[in-house]
Each structure stands twice: as C-alpha cells, then as structure tokens.
Design an enzyme around this catalytic site. Structure first.
Site, PDB file in Angstrom:
ATOM      1  N   SER A  46       0.695  -1.243   0.235  1.00  0.00           N
ATOM      2  CA  SER A  46       0.265  -0.165  -0.018  1.00  0.00           C
ATOM      3  C   SER A  46       1.007   1.306  -0.382  1.00  0.00           C
ATOM      4  CB  SER A  46      -0.871   0.118   1.387  1.00  0.00           C
ATOM      5  OG  SER A  46      -0.590   0.085   2.494  1.00  0.00           O
ATOM      6  N   HIS A  49       1.382   1.849  -3.582  1.00  0.00           N
ATOM      7  CA  HIS A  49       0.369   2.562  -4.405  1.00  0.00           C
ATOM      8  C   HIS A  49       0.793   3.607  -4.272  1.00  0.00           C
ATOM      9  CE1 HIS A  49      -1.726  -1.761  -4.490  1.00  0.00           C
ATOM     10  NE2 HIS A  49      -1.816  -0.770  -5.937  1.00  0.00           N
ATOM     11  N   ILE A 179       0.736 -10.600   1.936  1.00  0.00           N
ATOM     12  CA  ILE A 179      -0.392 -11.233   3.137  1.00  0.00           C
ATOM     13  C   ILE A 179      -0.883 -12.107   2.689  1.00  0.00           C
ATOM     14  CG2 ILE A 179      -3.199 -10.006   2.882  1.00  0.00           C
ATOM     15  CD1 ILE A 179      -0.487  -8.465   4.539  1.00  0.00           C
ATOM     16  N   ARG A 203       7.737 -17.345  -5.004  1.00  0.00           N
ATOM     17  CA  ARG A 203       6.015 -17.502  -3.953  1.00  0.00           C
ATOM     18  C   ARG A 203       5.834 -18.839  -3.190  1.00  0.00           C
ATOM     19  NH1 ARG A 203       3.910 -11.841  -5.095  1.00  0.00           N
ATOM     20  NH2 ARG A 203       6.010 -10.790  -4.528  1.00  0.00           N
TER      21      ARG A 203
HETATM   22 ZN   LIG Z   1       0.748  -2.388   5.210  1.00  0.00          ZN
END
Ligand SMILES: [Zn+2]
Ligand SMILES: [Zn+2]
Length: 344
Positions: A46, A49, A179, A203
């Site tokens: 984020s 972003h 996440i 991953r």
């Molecule tokens: Zn975060």
C-alpha cells in the site's frame, strides 16, 4: 519543555514518485501519547500504491510508514509512565470511538478510520508520537524487525478469524505474496491444513516453508483436486479480477470466501456460483488489538523465522531505493525493511 526544537530526519512523499528525506521538527508526546524512537519500519504494497499516486486516501505531502517497531522515549501527560524505555510495535490505526462499528468493538472498520502513514503521519522518520493505547510490548527475545512484521501478520490473523474455520479444517489461500503468506502462517499456527495457489515458484516455496501442505498452479487448482474440494474457506489475497474469479470458482459448496486483496475498483464475480453453492463472501480489513496480540505471540514462537520474509534492508537515507527495489519487476522481493534507527 525549554522551547528548544529538536530536529530529526523524516521521509516525505511530496507527490507521486517524489520521496525525499528531509530535516523536520521532532514531535512531542502530547496528552495520552508516547514518543517512539523508530528502529525498523517495513515497506508495504500500500506504500507503493501511495508512492505511485494510486492510493485513493492519500494527500501529499505525507510521511509514510505503518509497519514499525521501536523504543518508547518519552511519555505524555496521562499516559502510562511504565512504558518509558519499553520496546514496542505500534498498531497504526486511529479510530473515532463513537461510530456504530467502534461502539460494537469492530473499530477496524471505523467510519472515520485513519491510518498512520496514509491519513495521518507515519513512521519513516526518527521519532513518532502515537496514542499510548496503540503500543504493544515486544516480548523477550523478539527483535525490532520481527516487531515490524507484527502489523502484516495481524492482517493474516484477522483474515483467518473472519473465515471462522477451526481445526482440523482446511483452507485454500490464493496468492502467496506477503499478505497471503501471513494468512498461511496464521492458519498453520492455528492447526489448519493449508493449501495454496501461487504461480510464482519462489513465493510457492515460501508458502511451503511456512507449513502449507501443497501449493498448486492456478491451472492445477482448477482441475479441482479432491483436496481443494474440502476447504472450508478460500482466501483471495491478490486483489485482481482474475484471482477473485478463481476464488469463487474454487470455493467448495458451503465455503466462506474471504476477500483480503485490495482491489483498484469494481470487479465481476460469478454470483450464480455464490447463490448455487451458498458461498459466504466476507471482507477483511486490517486488524484489531487482539489480532496484534496473537501476531506477537506467533512471532515469539518463531512462526516466520523459516521464511526469510525480509528480503532486503535499506537505511532511512536510501528509502527511495528501497521503494524502487520493492517495485522492481526484475528483483524478487518480499518485505523490504527500512532501518530507521540504530538497533540497540
Ligand atoms: Zn501494510
Ligand atoms: Zn469509529
């Protein structure tokens, strides 16, 4: 207070793609606050972003940073004096305490939610003042880097709680970026059987090292391995139309679909499958205090140690390079950690 202004170094996102380290006045701990000397702060998707100018809630200029740990260096009036000198991480959400979600205890969906590093000053700076009630003590032996990982792990812990799946249940995690890996870690620690879908080999290997039993490619998963058919919940951890579609298509009848990915806008979902399979679609946003406590407990047990989740570290002065690393399509990064202050 002798009126002297103490200076500090602070990262400032002045606008899209313009992140500088500047000299700034050090904040003071106001009433009910503590002043934290920041030691480690992670770069989140984020944050990227916001850096690219794609985050809808950000106003420039802004000091980003919401995944952090450090030492309490001063305690404001009315705050718990025993916190002085404590090693802590910080829950970065600021809530109104009055809206219906806050009153019901679901303050993570406060109608006036503000998050340090987005709508409020963040922690890519040497000192930050935060509400005393938002700090969590780091247990003995838990380092500042692990403390900075409590925030993303709490996201995974909360997402898992939203699913309602309990042992010996099975879950399917779609996408094992940071996440998704945090959901895997929380689910493994809860004693669940964990499967994942991830096309990237690196991953996928991380998910296996955290204890996922199998990781499928999207094509393999769509062949509907009998395993997948018994999952009680499917977690969408990517935030793309294709993976949202995959989550609904892979969800067994009667399952819960937890939407953890952050979507840039509206995406289509096969509601015929939701209706026909009695799927429960549930969103998950951030975390609450109990999720942070659980995340710290899991970190104390070393639940992320096997992963090498922190792939790169940079000093505060080189934070823009850290952002560029995290964004680079050529460098496989997971978590890029910013070394804001001396550890010790
Ligand atoms: Zn975060
Ligand atoms: Zn509220």
């Amino acid at each position: 207070m002798d009126g002297r202004v103490v200076r500090m170094r602070q990262a400032l996102l002045e606008g899209p793609e313009t992140l500088r380290v500047v000299d700034a006045a050090q904040p003071e701990a106001g009433p009910g606050e503590v002043l934290v000397r920041v030691i480690r702060c992670g770069i989140c998707g984020s944050d990227i972003h916001a850096f690219k100018g794609l985050h809808p809630l950000v106003r420039y200029p802004l000091t980003p940073g919401h995944e952090f740990a450090g030492v309490v260096e001063a305690v404001g009036a009315g705050a718990d004096g025993s916190l002085l000198g404590a090693r802590v991480c910080v829950e970065p959400s600021l809530t109104c305490g009055r809206c219906a979600p806050c009153v019901s205890g679901r303050y993570n969906i406060c109608t006036d939610l503000r998050v340090m590093g987005f709508q409020a000053p963040g922690a890519f700076c040497e000192r930050i003042a935060v509400p005393a009630g938002k700090v969590h003590l780091l247990g003995e032996g838990l380092g500042f880097e692990a403390g900075a990982l409590a925030e993303p792990l709490a996201v995974g812990v909360h997402a898992l709680a939203r699913s309602g799946v309990e042992p010996p249940g099975r879950v399917l995690v779609i996408g094992t970026g940071v996440i998704g890996l945090m959901v895997v870690a929380a689910a493994v620690a809860a004693g669940l059987d964990v499967l994942a879908v991830e096309p990237d080999a690196g991953r996928a290997a991380k998910a296996l090292s955290l204890g996922a039993r199998r990781v499928f490619s999207p094509e393999e998963a769509l062949d509907r391995m009998p395993d997948v058919d018994e999952a009680g919940a499917v977690f969408e951890c990517v935030g793309l139309a294709g993976t949202a579609d995959l989550a609904v298509r892979l969800a067994p009848r009667g399952a819960v679909v937890v939407i953890a990915g952050v979507f840039p806008g509206a995406v289509g979902v096969r509601l015929n499958l939701v209706q026909d399979g009695e799927l429960d679609m549930r969103g998950t946003l951030m975390y609450r205090s109990e999720d942070f406590v659980r995340a710290l407990e899991l970190l104390g047990r070393g639940c992320l140690e096997a992963t090498g989740l922190v792939s790169h570290s940079v000093p505060l002065q080189e934070i823009e390079g850290g952002y560029r690393l995290a964004m680079s399509p050529d460098v496989p990064t997971l978590k890029v950690m910013v070394e804001v202050g001396e550890d010790g």
